[in-house]
Design a protein around this motif. Sequence first.
Motif, mmCIF file in Angstrom:
data_model
loop_
_atom_site.group_PDB
_atom_site.id
_atom_site.type_symbol
_atom_site.label_atom_id
_atom_site.label_comp_id
_atom_site.label_asym_id
_atom_site.label_seq_id
_atom_site.Cartn_x
_atom_site.Cartn_y
_atom_site.Cartn_z
ATOM 1 N N ARG A 99 31.155 -5.768 20.910
ATOM 2 C CA ARG A 99 31.310 -7.218 21.009
ATOM 3 C C ARG A 99 30.666 -7.905 19.810
ATOM 4 N N PRO A 100 31.138 -9.109 19.438
ATOM 5 C CA PRO A 100 30.526 -9.834 18.317
ATOM 6 C C PRO A 100 29.041 -10.096 18.574
ATOM 7 N N CYS A 101 28.258 -10.013 17.518
ATOM 8 C CA CYS A 101 26.813 -10.199 17.644
ATOM 9 C C CYS A 101 26.485 -11.668 17.906
ATOM 10 N N THR A 102 25.520 -11.894 18.770
ATOM 11 C CA THR A 102 25.061 -13.239 19.122
ATOM 12 C C THR A 102 23.537 -13.279 19.063
ATOM 13 N N PRO A 103 22.940 -14.459 19.043
ATOM 14 C CA PRO A 103 21.472 -14.546 19.046
ATOM 15 C C PRO A 103 20.838 -13.879 20.263
ATOM 16 N N GLU A 104 21.586 -13.738 21.357
ATOM 17 C CA GLU A 104 21.036 -13.115 22.554
ATOM 18 C C GLU A 104 20.662 -11.654 22.297
ATOM 19 N N TYR A 105 21.405 -10.985 21.439
ATOM 20 C CA TYR A 105 21.076 -9.593 21.138
ATOM 21 C C TYR A 105 19.731 -9.503 20.424
ATOM 22 N N TYR A 106 19.502 -10.392 19.473
ATOM 23 C CA TYR A 106 18.209 -10.402 18.768
ATOM 24 C C TYR A 106 17.084 -10.739 19.735
ATOM 25 N N GLY A 107 17.406 -11.504 20.763
ATOM 26 C CA GLY A 107 16.402 -11.854 21.763
ATOM 27 C C GLY A 107 15.979 -10.680 22.631
ATOM 28 N N LEU A 108 16.726 -9.582 22.590
ATOM 29 C CA LEU A 108 16.339 -8.389 23.352
ATOM 30 C C LEU A 108 15.188 -7.645 22.698
ATOM 31 N N SER A 109 14.875 -7.979 21.458
ATOM 32 C CA SER A 109 13.751 -7.342 20.770
ATOM 33 C C SER A 109 12.549 -8.276 20.753
ATOM 34 N N HIS A 110 11.400 -7.723 20.449
ATOM 35 C CA HIS A 110 10.157 -8.499 20.422
ATOM 36 C C HIS A 110 9.211 -7.873 19.406
#
Length: 288
Positions: A99-110
Amino acid sequence: QAASIECLPCLGHRSAGRMATIENSSLRPESIVADDTSNTMEERSSIPPEQRSIAYQRTMSISTTASGRLSFSFLDTSLFRGTNLVDLMQWNASVFSDRPCTPEYYGLSHPVSVIDVFISHNWSTHRALKFLIFALDYNTTAAIVASNMAVLPMFILQVFGKLPVYPVVYTFLWKSAPAGVCCSAVGTLVFFLVFFFWQSFRRLLGRKGPVFFLDKTCVCQTDADLKRRGIMSLSAFLYNSRSMLILYSDAYLQKLWTIYEIASFLLIYPNGSLHVRPVFVPVLVLVC
């Protein structure tokens, strides 16, 4: 001496037309900088300096400071991010989809201080195969324990005649013997429930599991500047990883990015912890 990289290996499938060029073979992107007053990564690394390769030590000797202390570190520590196992496997590892990348994917990291496992893979491999690899590695033990705990009371009830048993012919014994359908049905059901959903149960218990590096979640895909700096920090991600997990497929050694990742990891940690998981193995195990 900076590296010039024209693409990121985490936007959909890596096609043959996508190329990345590295102008300096000494592996010196922006992430390799002189050490400051912060703790060096040698202090955090479990691999003694004497076990690192001569080529790696030569690479490290290129940049020097007045104190002579060197390390792979991040120019911006906010770039050093990792993703927990429960986040990788939620919704049947949907993060591995195309799926196209979204800011939500980056939010899965910390932000993290160390990465337990660096994931090296190809996006052309179907996400279901990757999910099964993680399930086999991290859910199987829990599934076996849970299914045995569920079967035990069924077995006791059968022994005391509280549950029905049926004659079953065992071909290798050439005779019939009583068998409990309840034990088989409950044991199998519990095993597969835990095998596929154990990480969801762990999330409810507040257990997040080990920290992973996945390019799609740990390198921002929607901000061009953050993406560039994240790519340039790849060597720092590798240096701060305790191990590497290779999700091996036929396309793995045909892509520049995956070859760069494994070559860099072996250059930094020639005796490091490297785990290769062929993507067909989980299917073979479940079928057998």
